[in-house]
Design a protein around this motif. Structure first.
Motif, mmCIF file in Angstrom:
data_model
loop_
_atom_site.group_PDB
_atom_site.id
_atom_site.type_symbol
_atom_site.label_atom_id
_atom_site.label_comp_id
_atom_site.label_asym_id
_atom_site.label_seq_id
_atom_site.Cartn_x
_atom_site.Cartn_y
_atom_site.Cartn_z
ATOM 1 N N VAL A 175 0.832 -1.206 0.000
ATOM 2 C CA VAL A 175 0.000 0.000 0.000
ATOM 3 C C VAL A 175 0.865 1.254 0.000
ATOM 4 O O VAL A 175 0.625 2.204 -0.755
ATOM 5 C CB VAL A 175 -0.956 -0.031 1.207
ATOM 6 C CG1 VAL A 175 -1.725 1.277 1.312
ATOM 7 C CG2 VAL A 175 -1.925 -1.199 1.100
ATOM 8 N N SER A 219 -7.491 -4.619 -3.831
ATOM 9 C CA SER A 219 -6.718 -4.025 -4.915
ATOM 10 C C SER A 219 -7.585 -3.742 -6.124
ATOM 11 O O SER A 219 -7.514 -2.666 -6.730
ATOM 12 C CB SER A 219 -5.558 -4.944 -5.297
ATOM 13 O OG SER A 219 -4.690 -5.154 -4.204
ATOM 14 N N THR A 240 3.187 -1.081 -9.695
ATOM 15 C CA THR A 240 2.403 -0.490 -8.594
ATOM 16 C C THR A 240 0.900 -0.671 -8.772
ATOM 17 O O THR A 240 0.129 -0.092 -8.006
ATOM 18 C CB THR A 240 2.724 1.013 -8.496
ATOM 19 O OG1 THR A 240 2.442 1.645 -9.760
ATOM 20 C CG2 THR A 240 4.179 1.237 -8.136
ATOM 21 N N ALA A 251 2.518 1.979 -3.324
ATOM 22 C CA ALA A 251 1.625 2.466 -4.370
ATOM 23 C C ALA A 251 1.294 3.937 -4.235
ATOM 24 O O ALA A 251 0.921 4.583 -5.221
ATOM 25 C CB ALA A 251 0.333 1.651 -4.370
ATOM 26 N N ILE A 252 1.422 4.503 -3.029
ATOM 27 C CA ILE A 252 1.052 5.909 -2.827
ATOM 28 C C ILE A 252 2.261 6.809 -2.622
ATOM 29 O O ILE A 252 2.102 7.989 -2.308
ATOM 30 C CB ILE A 252 0.104 6.052 -1.620
ATOM 31 C CG1 ILE A 252 0.805 5.627 -0.329
ATOM 32 C CG2 ILE A 252 -1.169 5.259 -1.830
ATOM 33 C CD1 ILE A 252 -0.037 5.837 0.928
ATOM 34 N N PRO A 289 -5.531 4.620 -5.241
ATOM 35 C CA PRO A 289 -4.113 4.966 -5.064
ATOM 36 C C PRO A 289 -3.760 6.360 -5.568
ATOM 37 O O PRO A 289 -3.049 7.106 -4.897
ATOM 38 C CB PRO A 289 -3.393 3.873 -5.873
ATOM 39 C CG PRO A 289 -4.334 2.724 -5.888
ATOM 40 C CD PRO A 289 -5.687 3.336 -5.945
ATOM 41 N N GLY A 319 -9.839 -0.910 -5.338
ATOM 42 C CA GLY A 319 -9.082 0.340 -5.300
ATOM 43 C C GLY A 319 -8.765 0.867 -6.682
ATOM 44 O O GLY A 319 -8.842 2.077 -6.934
ATOM 45 N N TRP A 372 -2.251 -1.485 -5.566
ATOM 46 C CA TRP A 372 -1.492 -1.458 -4.311
ATOM 47 C C TRP A 372 -0.268 -2.380 -4.388
ATOM 48 O O TRP A 372 0.010 -3.138 -3.471
ATOM 49 C CB TRP A 372 -2.356 -1.844 -3.111
ATOM 50 C CG TRP A 372 -3.646 -1.102 -3.000
ATOM 51 C CD1 TRP A 372 -4.893 -1.594 -3.234
ATOM 52 C CD2 TRP A 372 -3.823 0.267 -2.608
ATOM 53 N NE1 TRP A 372 -5.829 -0.631 -3.015
ATOM 54 C CE2 TRP A 372 -5.208 0.529 -2.629
ATOM 55 C CE3 TRP A 372 -2.957 1.293 -2.254
ATOM 56 C CZ2 TRP A 372 -5.736 1.777 -2.312
ATOM 57 C CZ3 TRP A 372 -3.475 2.532 -1.937
ATOM 58 C CH2 TRP A 372 -4.854 2.760 -1.962
ATOM 59 N N THR A 373 0.449 -2.300 -5.511
ATOM 60 C CA THR A 373 1.654 -3.115 -5.743
ATOM 61 C C THR A 373 1.309 -4.601 -5.648
ATOM 62 O O THR A 373 2.019 -5.405 -5.016
ATOM 63 C CB THR A 373 2.769 -2.748 -4.745
ATOM 64 O OG1 THR A 373 2.725 -1.348 -4.455
ATOM 65 C CG2 THR A 373 4.144 -3.049 -5.308
ATOM 66 N N THR A 402 -2.483 9.476 -3.284
ATOM 67 C CA THR A 402 -1.206 10.128 -3.585
ATOM 68 C C THR A 402 -1.384 11.627 -3.747
ATOM 69 O O THR A 402 -0.591 12.421 -3.228
ATOM 70 C CB THR A 402 -0.614 9.529 -4.873
ATOM 71 O OG1 THR A 402 -0.454 8.121 -4.698
ATOM 72 C CG2 THR A 402 0.732 10.158 -5.183
#
Length: 283
Positions: free
Chosen positions: A24, A145, A101, A27-28, A154, A148, A104-105, A158
């Motif tokens: 997580v 994921s 990524t 990813a951000i 993500p 999301g 969430w990777t 960010t």
């Protein structure tokens, strides 16, 4: 004394949770071109976690594979940094970074869980208890994921966390007594670009000041010349009365006129006569 099975199971669950959290965070994270401080903090924490457990692993003679698995979160962050550096040099690698990524990777997290599940199957100790914990965690993370990415969580997180540090707040810049309002868009210039822009503005203002000063000096000299011409009684050019702006007075042409040509011709004629008379006397 060997590591207890229950303690090892607890450490496996904690490592799985840390791996999910690392995915997580990875990813951000903001791009390294913006700031590298968040990555440094996350990488330091990912190293402190296994190093703090190393004395316990050494004392209880834990498996080397289990020790190495605790450095997987740091490896995930290191791979992210390498991809960021390569993508900044080769823009074509942005697709690889986006794939890494995604969700969430998710690719790195799935690979880490695969290695952790392989270890649990290899050592046999409390195999089913660990699998019944790891597999539901992985399934829940996959669902999280996909959801999301469907709602672009993500990218929103960010922008929410790191966008204030990347923007330059719109304000007022005063240059040489002139107040200029800078109402830039949401993606304003960075501090370095702002300084360069201000420097260019100052250079332009100085150049305009020098041009205005030189123009004023030229007008003053022209006025002085006109006054001197008027005082000497020489002819001067007067602008038409219908013109709104009068041109600066100037001296007439200084070339030779018709009178000078006549005087020169008469002098040449006298010289020729004198030369002929001299020759006659000598003959």
């Amino acid at each position: 004394m060997p590591l207890k099975h229950s303690t090892e199971t607890l450490l496996v669950v904690v490592l799985a949770a840390v791996t999910l959290l690392t995915g997580v965070v990875c990813a951000i994270l903001p791009p390294i071109t913006q700031t590298v401080v968040p990555w440094v903090i996350a990488f330091a924490v990912s190293l402190i976690y296994p190093l703090s457990l190393y004395p316990l692993f050494k004392e209880r003679r834990a498996d080397y594979e289990f020790r190495a698995l605790h450095f997987v979160p740091a490896l995930i962050l290191a791979a992210w940094l390498i991809l960021q550096a390569l993508a900044s040099l080769l823009p074509s690698l942005q697709a690889v970074l986006h794939w890494y990524t995604w969700g969430w990777t998710l690719p790195a997290v799935v690979a880490s869980f695969y290695a952790l599940i392989w270890f649990c199957l290899h050592v046999i100790r409390q195999r089913f208890e660990r699998l019944w914990t790891l597999i539901p965690l992985l399934i829940a993370f996959v669902v999280f994921s996909v959801a999301g990415m469907h709602y672009s969580l993500p990218s929103h997180m960010t922008a929410l966390l790191w966008k204030p540090t990347a923007q330059t707040t719109s304000g007022t810049t005063v240059i040489a007594g002139n107040q200029t309002a800078s109402s830039g868009p949401s993606s304003a210039r960075s501090s370095l670009e702002q300084e360069v822009w201000q420097m260019q503005q100052r250079v332009m203002l100085r150049r305009e000041a020098r041009l205005a000063h030189s123009q004023g000096t030229a007008d003053l000299h022209a006025a002085k010349d006109g006054a001197m011409i008027a005082a000497s009684g020489l002819p001067q050019i007067v602008a038409s009365s219908g013109s709104s702006s009068s041109s600066a007075p100037h001296l007439p042409s200084s070339g030779a006129g018709t009178e000078a040509l006549l005087v020169a011709a008469f002098a040449v004629y006298c010289a020729v006569l004198h030369e002929r008379a001299k020759r006659r006397m000598m003959a």
